[in-house]
Design a protein around this motif. Structure first.
Motif, short mmCIF file in Angstrom:
data_model
loop_
_atom_site.label_atom_id
_atom_site.label_comp_id
_atom_site.label_asym_id
_atom_site.label_seq_id
_atom_site.Cartn_x
_atom_site.Cartn_y
_atom_site.Cartn_z
N LEU A 259 -3.34 0.80 8.63
CA LEU A 259 -1.98 1.08 9.12
C LEU A 259 -1.82 2.52 9.56
O LEU A 259 -0.85 2.84 10.28
N ASP A 260 -2.70 3.41 9.10
CA ASP A 260 -2.64 4.84 9.42
C ASP A 260 -1.33 5.46 8.90
O ASP A 260 -0.71 6.29 9.58
N ARG A 261 -0.93 5.06 7.71
CA ARG A 261 0.25 5.64 7.06
C ARG A 261 0.21 5.28 5.58
O ARG A 261 -0.60 4.45 5.14
N ARG A 262 1.09 5.90 4.79
CA ARG A 262 1.18 5.60 3.37
C ARG A 262 1.99 4.32 3.17
O ARG A 262 2.91 4.01 3.94
N LEU A 263 1.68 3.57 2.12
CA LEU A 263 2.41 2.36 1.80
C LEU A 263 3.73 2.70 1.12
O LEU A 263 3.84 3.68 0.38
N ALA A 270 4.09 -5.80 -3.38
CA ALA A 270 3.55 -7.02 -2.77
C ALA A 270 2.03 -7.08 -2.93
O ALA A 270 1.46 -8.16 -3.22
N VAL A 271 1.35 -5.93 -2.77
CA VAL A 271 -0.11 -5.91 -2.94
C VAL A 271 -0.49 -6.19 -4.38
O VAL A 271 -1.43 -6.96 -4.66
N ASP A 272 0.23 -5.61 -5.35
CA ASP A 272 -0.08 -5.83 -6.76
C ASP A 272 0.05 -7.31 -7.12
O ASP A 272 -0.80 -7.88 -7.82
N ILE A 273 1.14 -7.95 -6.65
CA ILE A 273 1.35 -9.37 -6.97
C ILE A 273 0.27 -10.23 -6.32
O ILE A 273 -0.27 -11.16 -6.94
N GLU A 318 8.35 -10.85 3.27
CA GLU A 318 8.81 -9.81 4.17
C GLU A 318 8.28 -8.44 3.76
O GLU A 318 7.90 -7.63 4.61
N ASP A 319 8.26 -8.19 2.46
CA ASP A 319 7.77 -6.89 1.98
C ASP A 319 6.30 -6.68 2.29
O ASP A 319 5.88 -5.55 2.60
N GLY A 320 5.50 -7.72 2.19
CA GLY A 320 4.05 -7.57 2.39
C GLY A 320 3.56 -8.01 3.74
O GLY A 320 2.34 -8.13 3.95
N ARG A 321 4.49 -8.24 4.69
CA ARG A 321 4.07 -8.79 5.99
C ARG A 321 3.18 -7.82 6.75
O ARG A 321 2.10 -8.21 7.22
N LEU A 322 3.55 -6.56 6.88
CA LEU A 322 2.74 -5.61 7.63
C LEU A 322 1.41 -5.35 6.94
O LEU A 322 0.37 -5.24 7.60
N VAL A 323 1.44 -5.26 5.62
CA VAL A 323 0.18 -5.04 4.90
C VAL A 323 -0.73 -6.25 5.06
O VAL A 323 -1.95 -6.11 5.26
#
Length: 565
Positions: A259-263, A270-273, A318-323
């Motif tokens: 993503l070239d940015r911080r989460l 979302a990543v943890d779950i 929605e929270d984890g869509r871009l990741v």
């Protein structure tokens, strides 16, 4: 006191004489006499008697001092007579090296460069004899050895990290390879977390290590969710906690790289779950499963109270869509083919050398950063092992690596923890102004890149172009003499700045090292070294200094055993 003083009675007849001697022995301890009180009506005979008494005291003191001097002189004379001194011509006996006459040497005049051989105090004393042989100190003519762990133990440096800079063809690559391969017989290990040109592959296989090659079309796969090497001395609960933390950090770092940015905090949740559900839902968790849970959380157990997660699957998606879409590039997009299954390779920290060959993906900067981030996680698990020993970590072509924020932060953490882990990092540049390409002026990334240089007390500068002298001198704090010396350095010659000490060293190599380390075979039309076979002769094992060939003339600048890159 004045003789006309009115404070004395008229019938005063006594005379007071003050005799004193200075306490400073350098003044001869002479006696001084002076009249303090004199009666108003003193008779002439009384004055003469007083003066005579004072003169007698001075004479007695002078005679006493003269007697003491004569006594001391007699004692010294007696001592010299009792001392046996050999005659100038030597003892009159066999094998006494006697000469028929006095030794007379002609007067000689020469330059300080020539007289340095006869008067060693004109040159730097060196770093001692403990360590690996590097080459020859061109100022003193002695052998130059270096070992950051030994110098740290002796208190000569406080940071074991090394920065190596030099233009193409100056010999910096051969120097780096010589340093870490000659450290192997002393129990050190070597790790190259990213080799963009693949030039460390032959070295790794020649010393009994392994080069892990990754690229499109190759069967090797790298699973970011692997547990990695388990350090000794920790229980199951501690190990499970470390694995979970490493997986969260690694997946987050991969997403930040793509993503070239911080989460954001929501994306971290979302990543943890997604990782939690993936680990508990399969025996071998893989990255494709994490992507599925990020993009379609309704298929997972989002409402499982055991894990404390909310059942709002739509909000979670929605929270984890871009990741999720960023990580999907690693399993089904333009970066696919390397992370879409279980690992087919294993990181063995017991090998003498491990190199990650990225020459097949060097044109893709994002994929290079992702692979090095995964490899760094492997290395961190091995570094946490108390029995892991001491290790060189080589960052070649560092200008490529530091352009990625997530990777730069990992590098900075490892450099700061170098003493704790027992490692020595080596950062290889073409020029120090490459640091200016990292981030904007005054940005956090520029500060991190500059801190790498500040945390390295060994700076090795090979030949630089004239337009780089000012920046190099400012970054390293070079003197005017050192700055003017840099553009005149020959091939294989470098200016070593170890804390506040400077050396000019000619790197020397064994003939087998010259064959193995050569990177100009294709340029000059020769055949590259076949690294599928071992060296014709093993590398120097316990010898601190490789044998010198008949063509080596290290005392001539720019000629002899200069290595090429």
């Amino acid at each position: 006191m004045s003789r006309n003083s009115q404070h004395l009675p008229d019938n005063t007849r006594s005379t007071s004489t003050l005799a004193s001697a200075p306490s400073d022995p350098r003044r001869g301890d002479r006696l001084h006499v002076s009249v303090l009180v004199s009666p108003e009506g003193e008779r002439r005979s009384t004055r003469k008697g007083r003066k005579a008494a004072a003169a007698a005291l001075v004479t007695l003191d002078r005679d006493s001092r003269r007697f003491d001097r004569r006594t001391r002189a007699d004692q010294l004379t007696a001592e010299r007579k009792q001392t046996v001194i050999l005659p100038r011509a030597g003892e009159a006996r066999a094998a006494a090296l006697r000469m028929p006459g006095r030794l007379r040497l002609p007067r000689h005049q020469d330059t300080s460069a020539i007289l340095a051989g006869a008067y060693p105090f004109l040159a730097e004393g060196g770093l001692g004899s403990e360590g690996i042989f590097v080459g020859q100190d061109l100022y003193s003519g002695s052998s130059f050895v270096y070992d950051p762990w030994i110098l740290y133990a002796r208190g000569l440096i406080t940071a074991p990290n090394v920065v190596l800079a030099g233009i193409v063809g100056s010999g910096k690559s051969s120097l780096a390879k010589s340093i870490y391969t000659r450290s192997l017989p002393f129990g050190r290990r070597v790790y190259v977390p990213g080799d963009p040109k693949g030039e460390h592959t032959a070295v790794a296989e020649a010393v009994g290590g392994r080069a892990i090659a990754l690229g499109h079309g190759m069967p090797n796969r790298l699973n970011p969710l692997d547990e990695g090497h388990r350090p000794s001395g920790i229980d199951d609960d501690q190990w499970a906690s470390q694995v979970a933390s490493r997986r969260r950090d690694l997946i987050g770092a991969l997403a930040e790289t793509v993503l070239d940015r911080r989460l954001s905090p929501l994306e971290h949740t979302a990543v943890d779950i997604a990782i939690d559900h993936t680990v508990h839902g399969t025996d071998v968790p893989t990255l494709p499963a994490v992507v599925d849970h990020l993009l379609s959380p309704n298929r997972s157990k989002a409402g499982d109270d055991h894990h404390g997660h909310s059942d709002h699957s739509d909000q979670l998606a929605e929270d984890g869509r871009l990741v999720g879409h960023a990580l999907r590039r690693l399993v089904a997009g333009d970066l696919a083919g390397l992370f879409d299954g279980p690992s087919t390779i294993r990181f063995d920290p017991t090998l003498p050398m491990i190199s990650l060959d990225l020459s097949r993906v060097a044109e893709n900067a994002t994929l290079t950063s992702v692979l090095m981030t995964c490899a760094s996680a492997w290395m961190e698990s091995a570094l946490q092992d108390p029995a892991g020993g001491q290790r060189w970590v080589i960052y070649d072509e560092a200008w490529r690596l530091m352009s990625h924020p997530a990777l730069l932060r990992r590098m900075d953490a490892q450099w700061r923890m170098a003493r704790h882990y027992g490692i020595a990092n080596m950062l290889i540049f073409h020029k120090l102004t490459d640091l200016d390409n990292v981030g904007d002026q005054g940005s956090a990334m520029r500060a991190l890149a500059s801190s790498l240089l500040a945390n390295a007390e060994t700076r090795i500068v090979y030949r630089q172009e004239s337009d780089q002298l000012g920046a190099t001198s400012a970054a390293l704090g070079l003197t005017g003499t050192e700055q003017s010396l840099i553009p005149t350095l020959g091939t294989g010659q470098g200016l070593w700045r170890i804390k506040h000490r400077s050396f000019v060293v000619q790197h020397q190599m064994h003939p087998d090292e010259q064959v193995l380390f050569d990177t100009t075979a294709r340029m000059i039309g020769g055949q590259p070294h076949d690294h599928t076979h071992p060296l014709p002769h093993p590398l120097p094992n316990r010898a601190r200094r490789p044998p010198r060939t008949s063509t080596e003339r290290p005392h001539q600048r720019g000629v002899g055993t200069g290595d090429r890159r």
